[in-house]
Write a protein that holds these residues in place. Structure first.
Motif, PDB file in Angstrom:
ATOM      1  N   PRO A 118     -45.339  -7.484  -2.686  1.00 58.87           N
ATOM      2  CA  PRO A 118     -44.112  -6.730  -2.345  1.00 58.87           C
ATOM      3  C   PRO A 118     -42.989  -6.762  -3.421  1.00 58.87           C
ATOM      4  O   PRO A 118     -42.872  -7.810  -3.978  1.00 58.87           O
ATOM      5  CB  PRO A 118     -43.438  -7.456  -1.145  1.00 58.87           C
ATOM      6  CG  PRO A 118     -44.553  -8.890  -1.149  1.00 58.87           C
ATOM      7  CD  PRO A 118     -45.360  -8.866  -1.826  1.00 58.87           C
ATOM      8  N   ILE A 119     -42.795  -5.573  -3.850  1.00 54.24           N
ATOM      9  CA  ILE A 119     -42.032  -5.436  -4.992  1.00 54.24           C
ATOM     10  C   ILE A 119     -40.470  -4.955  -4.685  1.00 54.24           C
ATOM     11  O   ILE A 119     -40.471  -4.074  -3.954  1.00 54.24           O
ATOM     12  CB  ILE A 119     -42.543  -4.339  -6.026  1.00 54.24           C
ATOM     13  CG1 ILE A 119     -42.138  -4.407  -7.418  1.00 54.24           C
ATOM     14  CG2 ILE A 119     -42.859  -3.058  -5.632  1.00 54.24           C
ATOM     15  CD1 ILE A 119     -42.937  -4.066  -8.495  1.00 54.24           C
ATOM     16  N   ALA A 120     -39.552  -5.623  -5.215  1.00 53.27           N
ATOM     17  CA  ALA A 120     -38.081  -5.278  -4.708  1.00 53.27           C
ATOM     18  C   ALA A 120     -37.619  -4.009  -5.418  1.00 53.27           C
ATOM     19  O   ALA A 120     -38.154  -3.541  -6.504  1.00 53.27           O
ATOM     20  CB  ALA A 120     -37.274  -6.342  -5.295  1.00 53.27           C
ATOM     21  N   THR A 121     -36.802  -3.124  -4.571  1.00 51.08           N
ATOM     22  CA  THR A 121     -36.278  -2.078  -5.238  1.00 51.08           C
ATOM     23  C   THR A 121     -35.663  -2.125  -6.382  1.00 51.08           C
ATOM     24  O   THR A 121     -35.638  -1.325  -7.467  1.00 51.08           O
ATOM     25  CB  THR A 121     -35.135  -1.582  -4.286  1.00 51.08           C
ATOM     26  OG1 THR A 121     -35.708  -1.650  -2.904  1.00 51.08           O
ATOM     27  CG2 THR A 121     -34.926   0.071  -4.382  1.00 51.08           C
ATOM     28  N   ILE A 122     -34.939  -3.353  -6.601  1.00 49.29           N
ATOM     29  CA  ILE A 122     -34.326  -3.485  -7.777  1.00 49.29           C
ATOM     30  C   ILE A 122     -35.066  -3.755  -9.084  1.00 49.29           C
ATOM     31  O   ILE A 122     -34.745  -3.470 -10.089  1.00 49.29           O
ATOM     32  CB  ILE A 122     -33.077  -4.538  -8.047  1.00 49.29           C
ATOM     33  CG1 ILE A 122     -33.698  -6.017  -7.593  1.00 49.29           C
ATOM     34  CG2 ILE A 122     -31.973  -4.069  -7.276  1.00 49.29           C
ATOM     35  CD1 ILE A 122     -32.497  -7.058  -7.398  1.00 49.29           C
ATOM     36  N   GLU A 123     -36.097  -4.319  -8.887  1.00 53.21           N
ATOM     37  CA  GLU A 123     -37.374  -4.640  -9.758  1.00 53.21           C
ATOM     38  C   GLU A 123     -37.853  -3.253 -10.451  1.00 53.21           C
ATOM     39  O   GLU A 123     -37.851  -3.141 -11.460  1.00 53.21           O
ATOM     40  CB  GLU A 123     -38.651  -5.378  -9.031  1.00 53.21           C
ATOM     41  CG  GLU A 123     -38.444  -6.662  -9.492  1.00 53.21           C
ATOM     42  CD  GLU A 123     -39.857  -7.483  -9.031  1.00 53.21           C
ATOM     43  OE1 GLU A 123     -39.978  -7.534  -7.720  1.00 53.21           O
ATOM     44  OE2 GLU A 123     -40.552  -7.701  -9.668  1.00 53.21           O
ATOM     45  N   PHE A 133     -35.054  -1.299 -12.242  1.00 54.20           N
ATOM     46  CA  PHE A 133     -35.077  -2.058 -13.676  1.00 54.20           C
ATOM     47  C   PHE A 133     -36.041  -1.866 -14.725  1.00 54.20           C
ATOM     48  O   PHE A 133     -35.709  -1.792 -15.791  1.00 54.20           O
ATOM     49  CB  PHE A 133     -34.762  -3.891 -13.439  1.00 54.20           C
ATOM     50  CG  PHE A 133     -34.481  -4.266 -14.700  1.00 54.20           C
ATOM     51  CD1 PHE A 133     -35.815  -5.017 -15.378  1.00 54.20           C
ATOM     52  CD2 PHE A 133     -33.565  -4.228 -15.397  1.00 54.20           C
ATOM     53  CE1 PHE A 133     -35.453  -5.664 -16.316  1.00 54.20           C
ATOM     54  CE2 PHE A 133     -33.283  -5.073 -16.611  1.00 54.20           C
ATOM     55  CZ  PHE A 133     -34.200  -5.574 -17.077  1.00 54.20           C
ATOM     56  N   LYS A 175     -46.358  -5.969 -12.892  1.00 51.86           N
ATOM     57  CA  LYS A 175     -45.313  -5.312 -12.253  1.00 51.86           C
ATOM     58  C   LYS A 175     -45.179  -3.869 -12.714  1.00 51.86           C
ATOM     59  O   LYS A 175     -44.857  -2.898 -11.956  1.00 51.86           O
ATOM     60  CB  LYS A 175     -43.834  -5.989 -12.446  1.00 51.86           C
ATOM     61  CG  LYS A 175     -43.887  -7.291 -11.733  1.00 51.86           C
ATOM     62  CD  LYS A 175     -43.651  -7.295 -10.303  1.00 51.86           C
ATOM     63  CE  LYS A 175     -43.933  -8.480  -9.605  1.00 51.86           C
ATOM     64  NZ  LYS A 175     -42.904  -9.081  -8.831  1.00 51.86           N
TER      65      LYS A 175
END
Lengths: 331, 218
Positions: free
Chosen positions: A31-36, A39, A239
């Motif tokens: 699961p990858i965060a929106t902010i990641e 960024f 990532k």
């Protein structure tokens, strides 16, 4: 009864996990965060990657050889792949009496990532990498299967390359290709003498085992694209790979020949980008090939390897005599 | 421990009648809020315990709750109303992929863990954006090992002090290994992230040299 029905319904609603009859699927990917995601894109727009590399910098490559000739572990950053080559003498297919066998098996072990499932059916990504390796080595004739023939119609070499992915840190394609190619270069097969119809397979104590003849060394280099093809990065980490729009794999050799080209993802790319990346891939291929050759040479010269070779591994002292038969022997 | 004293139990220890028994190998330490726990420097997998502050990523959004991934086997539950001053009419609208800084409320090995963004001390409403817990905006979030997280939470953390002398930043540290960093530009954030990740096994002197080298690239 009606009241009990509503109470039960409410309990089932409140605790779906305990009462669901639909099997909840675990997440397919990290699961990858929106902010990641945002960024990684912002950083690339400013020209820096999250691990501080430049857009055409590869991660550190580390090659370790196993005791048995043909076993290699390659580390590309945090990605780790183990490759083992083995050979066997078998009968060829009757309609292809002059061709040997060269087979690759790529295993996506669940130890590499919690999102690899141990199913018998290979996943799409598994098939993609497997096909890339096959195309780069078999279809470009890096190893000519006709050169694996011992006695036409009855004896051929069957070379088998097993690849195990130990750790998924991004860019499995490049790492797998590197491991396969290094292990094929490292492998030594028993020496063979053919006199008429008599085939003698010499044991490793008798005669020094012989390397496979590779005509060229294909090296894969992956590029990940972001922001609709405007930004690119070589050798994406995990990532970056998850956030990219498209990946392009250049498989080249030091003679500036493109062995194989693969693009996954629908982002359109300009011809200028393709040419520029081909130049970069070509330069990196030369560096990596030099590195592999140096590592192979270091291993061959190392005292550790000399000790293993002087003791040999086979127990049989006499050479194995094989007489050709009218019918190929049953497998 | 003196007989009759009150202690809180953390991860790796449990109560057996009147004694405390360890259930995993490691060093016995006293952590935040006087909690006794077993420290294992090689552990990367988080085991939730009550009152831990964690950073999670929202993976599912339902009517009454969010499912937040905090690095354990199942996503944890975060009720939609567990925000400071939230009512059915005004509650935060967090999307899938949002990053949340929150507290573990329920953590037993038989039930799925539950989180909450309500703080017993800081009573600012979520609407003002000044509440202690809640969604983290901007910046970058990454995963480290648990021992590095504990080192960072120490008041005398050397690497954060070194970096803070040259680069201003804000940071949120989750005990599940997740760290959130925000600074003026992406390049600053990259430098801080790499400084933190590299400092795990370094001595103070090595850390100082490493941070100087990284900061000089800005």
């Amino acid at each position: 009864a009606e009241y009990m029905g509503t109470v039960l319904n409410r309990i089932i609603e409140r605790h779906p996990r305990f009462f669901s009859f639909q099997h909840t699927m675990p997440p397919k990917e990290v699961p990858i965060a929106t902010i990641e995601r945002k960024f990684i894109l912002d950083a690339l727009k400013q020209g820096c990657r999250i691990d501080g590399r430049g857009e055409s910098d590869l991660r550190n490559i580390n090659i370790t050889f196993g005791e048995k000739m043909g076993t290699v572990e390659v580390q590309l950053g945090t990605t780790r792949v183990l490759s083992a080559v083995s050979g066997d003498v078998v009968a060829p297919y009757p309609d292809r009496p002059n061709e040997g066998f060269l087979n690759f098996f790529v295993d996506f072990s669940p130890m590499a990532s919690p999102f690899f499932e141990p199913s018998a059916r290979p996943s799409e990504r598994n098939i993609e990498i497997h096909r890339l390796v096959e195309r780069a080595i078999k279809e470009t004739r890096a190893i000519d299967t006709e050169a694996l023939c011992i006695l036409a119609g009855s004896k051929v070499w069957s070379i088998r390359c097993d690849v195990h992915i130990l750790d998924h840190g991004g860019n499995l394609t490049d790492c797998v290709m590197l491991a396969v190619v290094t292990s094929l270069l490292h492998y030594r097969r028993p020496d063979i003498t053919v006199v008429g119809d008599e085939v003698t397979i010499h044991s490793v104590d008798d005669r020094q085992p012989v390397p496979l003849s590779l005509h060229h060394i294909p090296i894969a280099l992956s590029f990940a694209f972001f922001d609709d093809g405007n930004l690119w990065a070589i050798d994406p980490s995990l990532k970056e790979e998850l956030c990219c729009d498209c990946t392009l794999v250049y498989t080249m050799n030091i003679h500036k020949e493109i062995c194989c080209l693969q693009k996954a993802g629908g982002t359109p790319l300009t011809i200028q980008t393709l040419m520029k990346l081909a130049q970069i891939a070509s330069a990196k291929t030369i560096e990596i090939t030099e590195f592999i050759k140096q590592k192979l040479k270091d291993d061959a010269d190392s005292p550790h390897r000399k000790v293993i070779q002087s003791f040999g591994y086979s127990k049989a002292k006499d050479p194995i005599d094989v007489f050709a038969q009218k019918q190929p022997p049953a497998q | 421990l003196k007989a009759g004293s009150k202690v809180r139990l953390g991860g790796g220890v449990h109560q057996d009648k009147s004694t405390i028994v360890a259930s995993k190998y490691g060093v016995v330490r006293k952590g935040l809020q006087g909690r006794i726990f077993i420290d294992n420097p090689t552990q990367k997998r988080y085991i939730p315990s009550v009152d831990d502050l964690v950073i999670g990523v929202v993976v599912e959004k339902h009517a009454e709750q969010y499912r937040v991934d905090i690095g354990i086997a199942e996503p944890a539950l975060l009720p939609s109303l567990s925000f400071e001053g939230a009512t059915k009419r005004s509650k935060p609208n967090i999307q899938v992929g949002g990053v949340i800084y929150c507290r573990v409320v329920v953590a037993s090995k038989d039930m799925e863990p539950e989180l909450s963004c309500i703080s017993p001390h800081v009573k600012k409403e979520w609407v003002t954006g000044q509440s202690l817990y809640g969604e983290l905006q901007g910046g970058y979030v990454f995963k480290t090992s648990l021992s590095l997280t504990r080192k960072l939470l120490d008041e005398q953390c050397y690497v954060l002090q070194c970096v803070g002398q040259s680069v201003p930043f804000e940071i949120a540290i989750g005990l599940n290994g997740m760290v959130w960093v925000n600074a003026a530009s992406p390049l600053h954030i990259v430098v801080i992230t790499n400084a933190i990740l590299n400092s795990e096994y370094m001595s103070d002197e090595m850390t100082r040299v490493m941070v100087e080298k990284l900061v000089s690239s800005i």
